[in-house]
Design an enzyme around this catalytic site. Structure first.
Site: not given
Ligand code: UD1
Ligand code: UDP
Length: 392
Positions: A218, A133, A216, A119, A97, A249
Site C-alpha cells: 500500500r 501492517e 504491491h 510470526e 499482520d 498482483h
Molecule cells: C494485503 C495485506 C498485506 C499483504 C498483501 C499480500 C493488509 C492490511 N495488507 O495487502 O500485508 O502483503 O495483502 O498480497 O491486509 N484483489 C483481487 N484478487 C485477489 C486479491 C486481491 O482482486 O485475489 C484485489 C482486492 O479486491 C483489493 C486489492 O486487490 O482491492 C488489494 O487487496 P487487499 O487485501 O486490500 O491488499 P492490501 O491491503 O494491499
Molecule cells: N507468491 C506467489 N505467487 C506470486 C508471487 C508471490 O505464490 O506470483 C508468494 C511468495 O512465494 C511468498 C508470498 O507469495 O510466499 C508473499 O506474499 P505477498 O508478497 O503477497 O505478501 P507479503 O509477504 O508481502 O505480505
C-alpha cells in the site's frame, strides 16, 4: 483431552505460511483443527488452498474490488462472532499482520477466546511503515496469549514491550517449512507463459539473467510504484542480457501502472500471480529479485538469491544483517543504481549471494504444535527455542 484450534487467515501470504501449520495440527494427537478463511483475497487465496489441498470449514467471502481497510475490518468483525460461536475454539490462531489478522484477533478477544499469534514480534518501529501492517502486528501483540516469534530478534522486540517471556516461543518461520519440497531442477511450470520460456537452469551459470519483480505494498501505490517501474524499465533498456518477469498482483492499483510503464517490452514479461510452486521455482532460478514483499525476503536466502527491497524500512532485519537483502527504497535512480551494481560488480554480487536462511530450518510448525500442546498441558516439557547463530 482434545483441544479445538481454529486457524483464521485471508490473504495469500497468510495462507502460504499457515498451510504447513494446519497440516501439522491435523496430524497431531491432541489437537483438533478447523480452518476459517475470511477471503480478504479471493483468487490469490484459492490458488494457495488448492496447492496445499486445504478445504476451509468456513469461508467468509469478504473480498470486494478496491476494498478499503475499514471495509475489510468491519466485514470480518461482523462475521466473526457467529464463527466463534459455531466453531467453539479453545485457541484461535492468526498469522502476521494483515487486516484479517487484526480483526480476527480482536473478535477472539471480544469473545474471551485465547489467541495464538504466528510470526509474532516483527517491528520496524514506524507506525506508517509498512502501513497498516506495523500497527496490526503491534495490536495483535497486545491481544495475544501465545506469541510464536520466528527469530530471536522478534522475541526481543516482544520482551521489550513487556510481553512475559513464558508466553513467547521462538520457532523459526513456517515459510521455510513451505519451501521444503517445492524447488526441483526438472520442474515443469504450470503457468503457460513460463512453461514456454527458456528459463535459466538451477545449476549452471547462465548467459541470460532473470530478474524477478514483485511489488504491491500500500505505501508504494501511486507515485512510488511508478518510480520503481521507471527504474526497472531503464535497467532492462541498458542491460540486454537481462529479462524481467513480473507476476502482477491482482490489485488494480498495481496492474494499471505495470501495464502502462512495463507492458509491451520484449524483455519484460507480465503474468498473473503465479501458483506458489511456480513462484518458488522462478525465484530459485533468478539472478536477483526486486520486491517490497515480506515473505519473499524470507524465502530468497534459501536459494542464495540477492534481494533488493523496494521499501524504506524493513522488519526483516536478519536478512539485512546477513547481507542477503539490501534496502533500496522506491526511487528511480536508486533502483537502477543498486540493480546495475549487482549486474556489473561480481564481488558485490557474491557478498549478497548467501545460502544460509536465518528464518528457519523447516520445523517451525512442529515447534508451534508442541508449544500449543505445552500451553494446554498435553505435554510437560516446554519446547526448546529455535536459536541459530547469526540471528542477532
Ligand atoms: C494485503 C495485506 C498485506 C499483504 C498483501 C499480500 C493488509 C492490511 N495488507 O495487502 O500485508 O502483503 O495483502 O498480497 O491486509 N484483489 C483481487 N484478487 C485477489 C486479491 C486481491 O482482486 O485475489 C484485489 C482486492 O479486491 C483489493 C486489492 O486487490 O482491492 C488489494 O487487496 P487487499 O487485501 O486490500 O491488499 P492490501 O491491503 O494491499
Ligand atoms: N507468491 C506467489 N505467487 C506470486 C508471487 C508471490 O505464490 O506470483 C508468494 C511468495 O512465494 C511468498 C508470498 O507469495 O510466499 C508473499 O506474499 P505477498 O508478497 O503477497 O505478501 P507479503 O509477504 O508481502 O505480505
Amino acid at each position: 483431552m482434545t483441544h479445538r484450534i481454529v486457524s483464521v487467515f485471508g490473504t495469500r501470504p497468510e495462507a502460504i505460511k499457515m498451510a504447513p501449520l494446519v497440516n501439522a495440527i491435523d496430524n497431531s494427537r491432541n489437537l483438533d483443527s478447523s480452518v476459517v478463511v475470511t477471503a480478504q483475497h479471493r483468487e490469490m487465496l484459492d490458488q494457495v488452498l488448492e496447492l496445499f489441498q486445504i478445504k476451509p470449514d468456513k469461508d467468509l467471502d469478504v473480498m470486494k474490488k478496491r476494498q478499503s481497510l475499514s471495509e475489510i475490518t468491519t466485514n470480518v468483525l461482523l462475521k466473526m462472532d457467529e464463527v466463534i460461536s459455531s466453531e467453539k475454539p479453545d485457541l484461535l490462531l492468526v498469522h502476521g499482520d494483515t487486516s484479517t489478522t487484526f480483526t480476527a484477533a480482536l473478535s477472539a478477544y471480544y469473545n474471551k477466546v485465547p489467541i495464538g499469534h504466528v510470526e509474532a514480534g516483527l517491528r520496524t518501529g514506524d507506525k506508517y511503515a509498512p502501513f497498516p501492517e506495523e500497527m496490526n502486528r503491534n495490536l495483535v501483540g497486545s491481544l495475544a496469549d501465545l506469541h510464536f516469534a520466528p527469530t530471536v530478534g522478534a522475541r526481543d522486540n516482544l520482551l521489550s514491550e513487556g510481553i512475559p517471556t513464558d508466553n513467547i516461543f521462538v520457532t523459526g518461520n513456517t515459510v521455510v517449512d513451505a519451501l521444503k519440497t517445492s524447488v526441483q531442477s526438472d520442474y515443469k511450470f504450470s503457468d503457460e507463459k513460463l512453461a514456454n520460456l527458456a528459463l535459466p537452469s538451477l545449476t549452471s551459470d547462465n548467459d541470460t539473467k532473470l530478474v524477478t519483480l514483485e511489488v504491491h505494498r500500500r505505501e508504494n501505490l501511486g507515485e512510488p510504484i511508478e518510480n520503481i517501474f521507471k527504474g526497472v524499465k531503464k535497467l532492462v533498456d541498458d542491460f540486454p542480457e537481462i529479462f524481467v518477469l513480473f507476476p502482477v498482483h491482482r490489485n488494480p492499483a498495481v496492474r494499471e501502472p505495470a501495464e502502462r510503464i512495463l507492458g509491451n517490452h520484449e524483455r519484460i514479461i507480465l503474468t498473473d500471480p503465479l501458483a506458489t510452486r511456480d513462484f518458488h521455482n522462478l525465484i530459485a532460478r533468478s539472478y536477483m529479485i526486486l520486491t517490497d514483499s515480506g515473505g519473499i525476503q524470507e524465502e530468497a536466502p534459501s536459494f542464495g538469491v540477492p534481494v533488493l527491497v523496494l521499501r524504506n524500512k524493513t522488519e526483516r532485519i536478519e536478512g539485512l544483517r546477513q547481507g542477503t537483502i539490501l534496502l533500496t527504497g522506491n526511487e528511480t535512480d536508486r533502483v537502477y543504481k543498486d540493480a546495475s551494481r549487482l549486474l556489473t560488480d561480481g564481488e558485490f554480487y557474491n557478498t549478497m549471494k548467501n545460502r544460509q536462511n536465518p528464518y528457519g530450518d523447516g520445523n517451525a510448525s512442529k515447534r508451534i504444535v508442541d508449544a500449543i500442546d505445552y500451553f494446554f498441558k498435553n505435554i510437560d516439557t516446554r519446547p526448546k527455542d529455535y536459536l541459530v547463530t547469526g540471528q542477532d
